[in-house]
Write an enzyme that holds these catalytic residues in place. Structure first.
Site, PDB file in Angstrom:
ATOM      1  N   SER A 125       0.704  -1.090  -0.043  1.00 41.89           N
ATOM      2  CA  SER A 125       0.143   0.044   0.103  1.00 41.89           C
ATOM      3  C   SER A 125       1.072   1.122  -0.154  1.00 41.89           C
ATOM      4  O   SER A 125       1.816   1.250   0.728  1.00 41.89           O
ATOM      5  CB  SER A 125      -0.812   0.052   1.568  1.00 41.89           C
ATOM      6  N   TYR A 150      -2.013  -1.466  11.068  1.00 41.65           N
ATOM      7  CA  TYR A 150      -2.279  -1.854   9.593  1.00 41.65           C
ATOM      8  C   TYR A 150      -1.088  -1.620   8.590  1.00 41.65           C
ATOM      9  O   TYR A 150      -0.526  -2.310   8.060  1.00 41.65           O
ATOM     10  CB  TYR A 150      -3.510  -1.283   9.170  1.00 41.65           C
ATOM     11  N   LYS A 154       2.167  -3.672   6.601  1.00 40.31           N
ATOM     12  CA  LYS A 154       2.473  -3.580   5.089  1.00 40.31           C
ATOM     13  C   LYS A 154       3.961  -3.417   5.033  1.00 40.31           C
ATOM     14  O   LYS A 154       4.811  -3.988   4.374  1.00 40.31           O
ATOM     15  CB  LYS A 154       1.686  -2.729   4.381  1.00 40.31           C
TER      16      LYS A 154
HETATM   17  P1  NAD Z   1     -11.083  -7.236   1.376  1.00 44.32           P
HETATM   18  O1  NAD Z   1     -11.236  -7.081   2.775  1.00 44.32           O
HETATM   19  O2  NAD Z   1     -12.229  -7.030   0.644  1.00 44.32           O
HETATM   20  O3  NAD Z   1     -10.469  -8.599   0.665  1.00 44.32           O
HETATM   21  C1  NAD Z   1      -9.568  -9.324   1.778  1.00 44.32           C
HETATM   22  C2  NAD Z   1     -10.070 -10.915   1.578  1.00 44.32           C
HETATM   23  O4  NAD Z   1      -9.281 -11.594   2.612  1.00 44.32           O
HETATM   24  C3  NAD Z   1     -11.548 -11.041   2.445  1.00 44.32           C
HETATM   25  O5  NAD Z   1     -12.340 -11.725   1.512  1.00 44.32           O
HETATM   26  C4  NAD Z   1     -11.256 -11.641   3.708  1.00 44.32           C
HETATM   27  O6  NAD Z   1     -12.210 -12.554   3.930  1.00 44.32           O
HETATM   28  C5  NAD Z   1      -9.815 -12.523   3.251  1.00 44.32           C
HETATM   29  N1  NAD Z   1      -9.138 -12.758   4.569  1.00 44.32           N
HETATM   30  C6  NAD Z   1      -8.652 -11.972   5.292  1.00 44.32           C
HETATM   31  N2  NAD Z   1      -8.089 -12.665   6.296  1.00 44.32           N
HETATM   32  C7  NAD Z   1      -8.172 -13.885   5.809  1.00 44.32           C
HETATM   33  C8  NAD Z   1      -7.310 -15.087   6.573  1.00 44.32           C
HETATM   34  N3  NAD Z   1      -6.918 -15.240   7.659  1.00 44.32           N
HETATM   35  N4  NAD Z   1      -7.792 -16.211   5.553  1.00 44.32           N
HETATM   36  C9  NAD Z   1      -8.321 -16.346   4.530  1.00 44.32           C
HETATM   37  N5  NAD Z   1      -8.731 -15.255   4.019  1.00 44.32           N
HETATM   38  C10 NAD Z   1      -8.750 -14.206   4.755  1.00 44.32           C
HETATM   39  O7  NAD Z   1      -9.732  -6.236   1.057  1.00 44.32           O
HETATM   40  P2  NAD Z   1      -9.307  -5.440  -0.326  1.00 44.32           P
HETATM   41  O8  NAD Z   1      -9.818  -4.248  -0.292  1.00 44.32           O
HETATM   42  O9  NAD Z   1      -9.717  -6.500  -1.501  1.00 44.32           O
HETATM   43  O10 NAD Z   1      -7.722  -5.496  -0.089  1.00 44.32           O
HETATM   44  C11 NAD Z   1      -7.008  -6.608  -0.478  1.00 44.32           C
HETATM   45  C12 NAD Z   1      -5.595  -6.377  -0.303  1.00 44.32           C
HETATM   46  O11 NAD Z   1      -4.938  -5.190  -0.578  1.00 44.32           O
HETATM   47  C13 NAD Z   1      -5.215  -6.395   1.286  1.00 44.32           C
HETATM   48  O12 NAD Z   1      -4.113  -6.940   1.672  1.00 44.32           O
HETATM   49  C14 NAD Z   1      -5.534  -4.814   1.766  1.00 44.32           C
HETATM   50  O13 NAD Z   1      -4.433  -4.663   2.959  1.00 44.32           O
HETATM   51  C15 NAD Z   1      -4.579  -4.610   0.420  1.00 44.32           C
HETATM   52  N6  NAD Z   1      -4.981  -2.986  -0.007  1.00 44.32           N
HETATM   53  C16 NAD Z   1      -5.799  -2.646  -0.007  1.00 44.32           C
HETATM   54  C17 NAD Z   1      -6.460  -1.386  -0.284  1.00 44.32           C
HETATM   55  C18 NAD Z   1      -7.673  -0.708  -0.216  1.00 44.32           C
HETATM   56  O14 NAD Z   1      -7.954   0.517  -0.318  1.00 44.32           O
HETATM   57  N7  NAD Z   1      -8.852  -1.550  -0.565  1.00 44.32           N
HETATM   58  C19 NAD Z   1      -5.312  -0.343  -0.532  1.00 44.32           C
HETATM   59  C20 NAD Z   1      -4.092  -0.849  -0.404  1.00 44.32           C
HETATM   60  C21 NAD Z   1      -3.645  -2.050  -0.018  1.00 44.32           C
HETATM   61  C1  WQD Z   2      -9.465   9.474   1.120  1.00 44.21           C
HETATM   62  C2  WQD Z   2      -9.875  10.887   1.414  1.00 44.21           C
HETATM   63  C3  WQD Z   2     -10.083  11.590   3.624  1.00 44.21           C
HETATM   64  C4  WQD Z   2     -13.916   9.762   3.886  1.00 44.21           C
HETATM   65  C5  WQD Z   2      -7.016   4.637   3.523  1.00 44.21           C
HETATM   66  C6  WQD Z   2      -6.001   3.786   4.089  1.00 44.21           C
HETATM   67  C7  WQD Z   2      -4.852   3.223   3.364  1.00 44.21           C
HETATM   68  C8  WQD Z   2      -5.337   2.515   2.107  1.00 44.21           C
HETATM   69  C9  WQD Z   2      -6.355   3.266   1.294  1.00 44.21           C
HETATM   70  C10 WQD Z   2      -5.038   0.173   2.522  1.00 44.21           C
HETATM   71  C11 WQD Z   2      -9.034  11.567   2.580  1.00 44.21           C
HETATM   72  C12 WQD Z   2     -11.221  11.891   2.922  1.00 44.21           C
HETATM   73  C13 WQD Z   2     -12.821  10.203   3.560  1.00 44.21           C
HETATM   74  C14 WQD Z   2     -14.792  10.864   4.339  1.00 44.21           C
HETATM   75  C15 WQD Z   2     -13.487  12.340   3.622  1.00 44.21           C
HETATM   76  N1  WQD Z   2      -5.659   1.381   2.494  1.00 44.21           N
HETATM   77  N2  WQD Z   2     -12.679  11.451   3.231  1.00 44.21           N
HETATM   78  N3  WQD Z   2     -14.740  12.101   4.062  1.00 44.21           N
HETATM   79  O1  WQD Z   2      -7.249   7.719   3.912  1.00 44.21           O
HETATM   80  O2  WQD Z   2      -6.264   7.675   1.669  1.00 44.21           O
HETATM   81  O3  WQD Z   2      -6.291   5.665   2.677  1.00 44.21           O
HETATM   82  O4  WQD Z   2      -7.303   3.683   2.201  1.00 44.21           O
HETATM   83  O5  WQD Z   2      -3.987   0.182   2.418  1.00 44.21           O
HETATM   84  O6  WQD Z   2      -4.247   2.642   4.177  1.00 44.21           O
HETATM   85  O7  WQD Z   2      -5.516   4.520   5.123  1.00 44.21           O
HETATM   86  O8  WQD Z   2      -8.514   6.629   1.857  1.00 44.21           O
HETATM   87  O9  WQD Z   2     -10.983   6.743   1.138  1.00 44.21           O
HETATM   88  O10 WQD Z   2     -10.325   6.855   3.730  1.00 44.21           O
HETATM   89  O11 WQD Z   2      -9.828   8.798   2.080  1.00 44.21           O
HETATM   90  O12 WQD Z   2     -13.100  13.489   3.355  1.00 44.21           O
HETATM   91  O13 WQD Z   2     -16.155  10.423   4.731  1.00 44.21           O
HETATM   92  O14 WQD Z   2     -11.003  11.178   1.514  1.00 44.21           O
HETATM   93  O15 WQD Z   2      -9.879  12.543   4.582  1.00 44.21           O
HETATM   94  O16 WQD Z   2      -8.472  12.619   2.250  1.00 44.21           O
HETATM   95  P1  WQD Z   2      -7.176   7.104   2.736  1.00 44.21           P
HETATM   96  P2  WQD Z   2      -9.906   7.181   2.151  1.00 44.21           P
END
Ligand code: NAD
Ligand code: WQD
Length: 342
Positions: A125, A150, A154
């Site tokens: 991330s 969290y 990462k």
């Molecule tokens: P998500 O929660 O929709 O998907 C994750 C899946 O993993 C879920 O279906 C959950 O049931 C499964 N899971 C969790 N722990 C498990 C375990 N111990 N065994 C088996 N299954 C398990 O999340 P997402 O948004 O699809 O994110 C996927 C990956 O990307 C994550 O590693 C997350 O940290 C990373 N990521 C997400 C974002 C975001 O904003 N969505 C941003 C950056 C990184």
């Molecule tokens: C985006 C922008 C808020 C909600 C998070 C995790 C990060 C990554 C992605 C996994 C920000 C603003 C939000 C609202 C708002 N995940 N906001 N009103 O904070 O960039 O990142 O998700 O790795 O680790 O921290 O994403 O979608 O929460 O916010 O104004 O009701 O929207 O302040 O500027 P963020 P977000």
């Protein structure tokens, strides 16, 4: 065609990646314990691609089960590891839950592949950068002290991967640092399924627009940005899914330099919260009710990625813009109103 294990494959990014893998001809095995996703997503994937992925309901924290799974599927050539807990706020309240799940699952998978040849793609991330000193942020920028457990999972996971790769030449590991994934598949059959009140901007916008939530609060309008609201690099989840196929291809074609690499995966373009709201209104024709509120603690002011490394080395580039992201997120919100998931 190769068989790919997708952990977290019924989740948000995982499900979109399964679709792209199947479309590219890969055979897919999903492992998910359905902790944050619905089993019905398997049927939704099948509706899109016509192919039902193999599915194991399994907790990756169970080492014996993971080892058994890998031994029973010796033809798996690649692993895309999405499974993790991802809620920043919850991780502050329950750090051990996050360290346990995100590390045990990773370590168990790596352990199961000890001495075996495997292509491994990890979900990292942009959170590892914190507030970068220089924008756009490149992969070489220093990793800042994590703002949450969290984020720390990462950062440490990348260290674990780098160290594991250094002593195991059979591991071919690519860590993808996602910026802000939003939007949904064009079919509106899969998308993000937030539990409870969404903490992320786009699901809050769509839930507010459909009347499930009240007005949106813009967290801060006094930042040092052109319109005073925070800036992020929003990336369409389908573009992000395709980056995983590009990473696998690089591994399969032995194009990696060394056996551990990191890539930013974003659009290279920053958008402010107010710009996102405007893009939603313009692309859907739906007026949003929003108000300006105080800053959210822990928020980074502005971040967007330098994505030139992914463009040149992965031969991948985001193709979809903010309007596509908003339109597809809105279509998905409308779909789930009529087709609620259990
Ligand atoms: P998500 O929660 O929709 O998907 C994750 C899946 O993993 C879920 O279906 C959950 O049931 C499964 N899971 C969790 N722990 C498990 C375990 N111990 N065994 C088996 N299954 C398990 O999340 P997402 O948004 O699809 O994110 C996927 C990956 O990307 C994550 O590693 C997350 O940290 C990373 N990521 C997400 C974002 C975001 O904003 N969505 C941003 C950056 C990184
Ligand atoms: C985006 C922008 C808020 C909600 C998070 C995790 C990060 C990554 C992605 C996994 C920000 C603003 C939000 C609202 C708002 N995940 N906001 N009103 O904070 O960039 O990142 O998700 O790795 O680790 O921290 O994403 O979608 O929460 O916010 O104004 O009701 O929207 O302040 O500027 P963020 P977000």
């Amino acid at each position: 065609m190769s068989k790919i294990l997708v952990t977290g494959g019924t989740g948000y990014i995982g499900s979109h990646t399964v679709v792209e893998l199947q479309n590219a001809g890969y055979e897919v095995v999903i492992v998910d314990n359905l902790d944050n996703s619905s089993i019905e997503i398997l049927d939704q994937i099948t509706k899109i691609t016509g192919k039902k992925p193999q599915f194991y309901n399994l907790d990756l924290c169970d080492e014996a089960k993971v080892v058994e799974l890998i031994e029973n599927n010796p033809d798996i050539t690649g692993v895309i590891h999405f499974a993790a807990h991802k809620a920043v706020g919850e991780s502050v309240a329950k750090p051990l839950k996050y360290y346990r799940n995100n590390f045990f699952s990773l370590i168990n998978l790596l352990t199961a592949y000890t001495g075996k040849d495997v292509n491994f793609v990890f979900s990292s991330s942009c959170t590892v950068y914190g507030q970068p000193d220089k924008l756009p942020v490149t992969e070489e920028a220093p990793v800042k002290k994590a703002e949450s457990p969290y984020g720390n999972t990462k950062q440490i996971a990348e260290e674990i991967l780098a160290e594991a790769a250094s002593v195991n030449p059979n591991y071919h590991i690519i860590s993808l640092r996602y910026f802000n994934p939003v939007g949904a598949h064009d079919s509106a059959l899969i998308g993000e399924l937030p539990i409870g009140v969404p903490q992320n901007l786009v699901p809050f916008i769509t839930q507010s627009a459909i009347g499930k939530r009240g007005p949106i609060t813009v967290f801060g309008s006094d930042y040092n940005t052109p319109d005073g609201s925070c800036i992020r690099d929003y990336i369409h989840v389908v573009d992000l899914a395709k980056a995983h196929i590009a990473a696998l291809k690089r591994q399969e074609e032995n194009k990696m330099s060394g056996n551990f690499e990191i890539f930013n995966v974003g659009t290279g373009k920053g958008s402010s919260v107010l710009e996102v709201i405007k893009a939603f209104e313009e692309s859907t024709g739906v007026k949003l009710d929003y108000k300006i509120g105080p800053r959210r603690p822990g928020d980074v002011e502005q971040v967007w990625g330098d994505v030139s490394k992914a463009e040149t080395e992965l031969n991948w580039k985001a193709e979809l813009g903010l309007e596509d992201m908003m339109r597809s997120a809105w279509a998905w919100e409308q779909y789930i109103k009529d087709h609620p998931f259990s």
